[in-house]
Motif scaffolding. Structure first.
Motif, PDB file in Angstrom:
ATOM      1  N   ALA A 126       0.776  -1.139   0.055  1.00 19.29           N
ATOM      2  CA  ALA A 126       0.057  -0.028  -0.117  1.00 19.29           C
ATOM      3  C   ALA A 126       0.951   1.331   0.003  1.00 19.29           C
ATOM      4  O   ALA A 126       0.610   2.177  -0.586  1.00 19.29           O
ATOM      5  CB  ALA A 126      -0.826   0.018   1.302  1.00 19.29           C
ATOM      6  N   SER A 127       1.915   1.333   0.786  1.00 25.41           N
ATOM      7  CA  SER A 127       2.760   2.368   0.790  1.00 25.41           C
ATOM      8  C   SER A 127       3.554   2.564  -0.426  1.00 25.41           C
ATOM      9  O   SER A 127       3.676   4.065  -0.870  1.00 25.41           O
ATOM     10  CB  SER A 127       3.907   2.144   1.986  1.00 25.41           C
ATOM     11  N   PHE A 128       3.993   1.783  -1.410  1.00 30.56           N
ATOM     12  CA  PHE A 128       4.818   1.965  -2.494  1.00 30.56           C
ATOM     13  C   PHE A 128       3.780   1.964  -3.878  1.00 30.56           C
ATOM     14  O   PHE A 128       4.161   2.533  -4.814  1.00 30.56           O
ATOM     15  CB  PHE A 128       5.393   0.741  -2.856  1.00 30.56           C
ATOM     16  N   GLU A 129       2.348   1.657  -3.718  1.00 25.71           N
ATOM     17  CA  GLU A 129       1.436   1.734  -4.629  1.00 25.71           C
ATOM     18  C   GLU A 129       1.168   3.123  -5.172  1.00 25.71           C
ATOM     19  O   GLU A 129       1.019   4.075  -4.257  1.00 25.71           O
ATOM     20  CB  GLU A 129       0.168   1.060  -4.221  1.00 25.71           C
ATOM     21  N   THR A 130       1.138   3.552  -6.615  1.00 23.53           N
ATOM     22  CA  THR A 130       0.973   4.753  -6.997  1.00 23.53           C
ATOM     23  C   THR A 130      -0.122   4.789  -7.853  1.00 23.53           C
ATOM     24  O   THR A 130      -0.159   5.639  -8.631  1.00 23.53           O
ATOM     25  CB  THR A 130       2.135   5.066  -7.530  1.00 23.53           C
ATOM     26  N   GLY A 131      -1.057   3.888  -8.062  1.00 18.35           N
ATOM     27  CA  GLY A 131      -2.163   3.887  -8.817  1.00 18.35           C
ATOM     28  C   GLY A 131      -3.275   4.526  -8.498  1.00 18.35           C
ATOM     29  O   GLY A 131      -3.406   5.557  -8.092  1.00 18.35           O
ATOM     30  N   ILE A 132      -4.333   3.544  -8.063  1.00 18.02           N
ATOM     31  CA  ILE A 132      -5.736   4.139  -7.585  1.00 18.02           C
ATOM     32  C   ILE A 132      -5.655   4.601  -6.260  1.00 18.02           C
ATOM     33  O   ILE A 132      -4.981   3.966  -5.300  1.00 18.02           O
ATOM     34  CB  ILE A 132      -6.621   3.083  -7.761  1.00 18.02           C
ATOM     35  N   THR A 160       9.384   2.491   5.816  1.00 17.78           N
ATOM     36  CA  THR A 160      10.060   1.938   4.709  1.00 17.78           C
ATOM     37  C   THR A 160      11.339   2.433   4.564  1.00 17.78           C
ATOM     38  O   THR A 160      12.038   2.385   3.580  1.00 17.78           O
ATOM     39  CB  THR A 160       9.238   2.716   3.369  1.00 17.78           C
ATOM     40  N   GLN A 161      12.048   2.722   5.778  1.00 16.07           N
ATOM     41  CA  GLN A 161      13.460   3.428   5.669  1.00 16.07           C
ATOM     42  C   GLN A 161      14.455   2.322   5.208  1.00 16.07           C
ATOM     43  O   GLN A 161      15.324   2.801   4.466  1.00 16.07           O
ATOM     44  CB  GLN A 161      13.854   3.697   7.304  1.00 16.07           C
ATOM     45  N   ASP A 162      14.186   0.878   5.378  1.00 16.27           N
ATOM     46  CA  ASP A 162      15.136  -0.058   5.006  1.00 16.27           C
ATOM     47  C   ASP A 162      14.891  -0.511   3.559  1.00 16.27           C
ATOM     48  O   ASP A 162      15.425  -1.499   3.157  1.00 16.27           O
ATOM     49  CB  ASP A 162      15.440  -1.099   5.843  1.00 16.27           C
ATOM     50  N   TRP A 163      13.922  -0.078   3.044  1.00 16.37           N
ATOM     51  CA  TRP A 163      13.154  -0.673   1.670  1.00 16.37           C
ATOM     52  C   TRP A 163      12.980   0.325   0.613  1.00 16.37           C
ATOM     53  O   TRP A 163      12.960   1.656   1.073  1.00 16.37           O
ATOM     54  CB  TRP A 163      11.771  -1.244   1.951  1.00 16.37           C
ATOM     55  N   ARG A 177      15.295  -4.857  -0.008  1.00 19.82           N
ATOM     56  CA  ARG A 177      15.936  -4.288   1.097  1.00 19.82           C
ATOM     57  C   ARG A 177      17.265  -3.532   0.923  1.00 19.82           C
ATOM     58  O   ARG A 177      17.987  -4.239  -0.150  1.00 19.82           O
ATOM     59  CB  ARG A 177      16.158  -5.397   2.174  1.00 19.82           C
ATOM     60  N   ASP A 178      17.675  -2.645   1.280  1.00 19.94           N
ATOM     61  CA  ASP A 178      18.866  -1.783   1.020  1.00 19.94           C
ATOM     62  C   ASP A 178      20.167  -2.809   1.187  1.00 19.94           C
ATOM     63  O   ASP A 178      21.185  -2.822   0.551  1.00 19.94           O
ATOM     64  CB  ASP A 178      19.099  -0.764   1.804  1.00 19.94           C
ATOM     65  N   ALA A 179      19.704  -3.605   2.229  1.00 21.80           N
ATOM     66  CA  ALA A 179      21.085  -4.685   2.822  1.00 21.80           C
ATOM     67  C   ALA A 179      21.189  -5.878   1.864  1.00 21.80           C
ATOM     68  O   ALA A 179      22.049  -6.779   1.596  1.00 21.80           O
ATOM     69  CB  ALA A 179      20.783  -5.297   4.204  1.00 21.80           C
TER      70      ALA A 179
END
Length: 564
Positions: A370-376, A395-398, A419-421
């Protein structure tokens, strides 16, 4: 051949929502480029503005006349004129001042309320994007006519009834018409004969609002021809006499009969005693005037006006003073569900694994989606983001890699994140309708182990969804998979996923709803919930707010009842 000013809206007696689109376009003499300005002007002149006219216009003269409709006021007015005829100036002046003050106070309160409503209507006047002469124009919604082509987008209010010509990711809230808690998907398609309002998925209606997406509609009905106007006619056919007005009227009639009886008795007795007729008549009339309660109308008006001010302090606009007494004397209150007993917004009720146990992993995955979704822009993702924020997720590490947007055929959305790691591995998270997510999976998460998604596992998952649906919970499914990194992800990659769990969404009751229902019951007021939502949702909400969930009548049951 229908005239340009009065286009047909359906073939023969078929309602417009059951008419196939080609026939509807032909009947309305409309096309993709919209009407010409001349056509629109002719239809507007013939059919009137696109507005739901009030049953009776509120004019100052009408309001003032209503203040003198009470028999008590008429008795006092008659007494004043009789006093004038008898040259009893002081009594006449006193009575006239009391009557004028009472009527003036009631008139001023009701006129102020009417003007406040009118100002509110003016502030809420809509403008719409409509095609005229092949060009998009911004026009007041009141100027729409059948045959217009209107463009809608997220945040718009639907300005008239019509059918969809085109739609993309189009979700509409029509809770005010059907009572449904959640937005519904609207899409172009063939009409279904006999479909109820909530099942007319190819049509939109005045009074609903666009939650997401865009659409182009053909206006089929405006103003008094809309579904909302039909509802308004049923609700506002005329101002019925309130119980308080009825009581005052009956008291006034009783007092009037008593006064006539007293006048007649005094005249008969005085004539039997052979006293002068004129003096006897003046004495009888003076006695009748003395029986009239001069201060009662003023006391009633002052008391009701004070009640109106107290209610106004609580945000309640009182249009008719007499209605206050009926409000205090009611014994049954019928109320809507969505937005009245409930919050009118979607809230995450649970995030569980495939076995129905609470799962922080499922919540975290759904929250990433939901946080990364940019559509509807939709209330489901808003509820998930809010729940994740309350749980302290970040979402700090993603970082987002890609997105496979939602569409109404797949009914699911996938986000790829890393993940950044560990940038070499991507996490695909899919969220959507249960059946559509399930068909993209071949495994199910059982605790920490992965097991094949066989027939028995499918049956168990489907049984959980049915149980939630019977409680009025809207259920979505969540699946994921970890895969080697790549620059882009496509719809074809939504296969071989791991079914992870469920998300449940509800429209929660308001915090004070149960206490209010309990307080009303203690005062002898029965609360009845009236909703267009499905029976399971209605029963669940009723139970939560303290109503008897077993005393439920569906529309089909009510339609089958006899008037006796």
């Amino acid at each position: 051949m229908p005239s340009p000013s009065r286009p047909a809206t359906a073939t023969s007696a078929t309602p417009w929502w059951e008419t196939p689109l080609p026939a509807l376009l032909q009947g309305l003499q409309a096309g993709p480029s919209g009407l010409t300005q001349e056509q629109a002007a002719a239809r507007l002149a013939a059919q009137g503005p696109n507005s739901i006219a009030e049953v009776s216009a509120t004019t100052p003269l009408r309001l003032l006349a209503r203040q003198f409709a009470s028999p008590l006021v008429l008795i006092l007015a008659a007494g004043a004129f009789i006093s004038l005829a008898l040259r009893d100036w002081s009594d006449a002046l006193t009575i006239l001042v009391i009557v004028a003050s009472s009527a003036g106070l009631g008139f001023w309160q009701e006129w102020r309320a009417s003007q406040a409503l009118e100002r509110l209507r003016t502030r809420l006047a809509l403008t719409v994007q409509v095609r005229r002469d092949g060009q998009p124009r911004r026009l007041p919604a009141a100027e729409l006519v059948p045959g217009d082509i209107v463009e809608l987008c997220a945040g718009n209010l639907v300005p008239a009834d019509g059918v969809l010509l085109q739609a993309r990711d189009f979700l509409v809230s029509q809770a005010g018409l059907t009572g449904e808690s959640f937005p519904v998907e609207k899409r172009p398609g063939p009409p279904v004969a006999g479909a109820a309002l909530a099942q007319r998925h190819h049509a939109v209606f005045l009074g609903s609002s666009v939650c997401s997406g865009t659409a182009t509609i053909l206006v089929a009905a405006t103003g008094t021809g809309t579904v909302m106007a039909e509802i308004a006619r049923h609700l506002g056919t005329a101002d019925e006499e309130t119980e308080f007005e009825s009581g005052v009227r009956r008291f006034g009639e009783l007092l009037l009969k008593l006064m006539f009886a007293v006048v007649l008795a005094v005249l008969l007795v005085n004539q039997a005693l052979q006293r002068p007729l004129v003096e006897s008549a003046m004495f009888a009339v003076a006695l009748a005037v003395g029986l009239s309660p001069e201060l009662l109308p003023a006391i009633v008006s002052v008391s009701l006006a004070r009640g109106a001010r107290l209610l106004a302090a609580q945000g309640v606009l009182v249009r008719r003073l007499d209605a206050i007494e009926d409000l205090g004397g009611m014994d049954t209150l019928c109320t809507d569900k969505t937005g009245t007993l409930t919050e009118g917004r979607m809230t995450l009720a649970f995030a569980t694994d495939a076995d129905g146990e609470a799962s922080p992993q499922v919540l975290h995955a759904a929250w990433l989606n939901a946080s990364f979704e940019t559509g509807i822009d939709n209330p489901i993702d808003a509820a998930l983001v809010q729940a994740g924020s309350a749980a302290g997720l970040s979402t700090q590490d993603w970082r987002k890699i890609d997105e496979i947007p939602y569409d109404f055929a797949r009914r699911r959305l996938t986000v790829a994140a890393a993940r950044d790691a560990d940038p070499s591995t991507h996490l695909l998270v899919t969220k959507g309708a249960f059946a559509q997510v399930l068909e993209a999976c071949d495994r199910v998460l059982d605790g920490t182990a992965e097991r094949p998604l066989d027939a028995a596992a499918r049956d168990r998952l489907e049984a959980q969804v049915r149980r939630h649906a019977e409680r009025g919970v809207r259920v979505l499914a969540v699946a994921w998979d970890r895969r080697s990194a790549r620059p882009r992800w496509e719809v074809a990659d939504e296969t071989g996923l791991l079914f992870a769990g469920f998300l449940g969404f509800v429209d929660p009751p308001k915090g004070q709803a149960a206490d209010t229902v309990r307080d009303l019951a203690a005062r002898g007021v029965q609360v009845k919930m009236v909703t267009g939502d499905n029976r399971h949702v209605a029963a669940h909400v009723a139970q939560q707010v303290g109503l008897d969930a077993s005393a439920l009548l569906t529309g089909e049951t009510i339609a089958g009842l006899r008037d006796e």
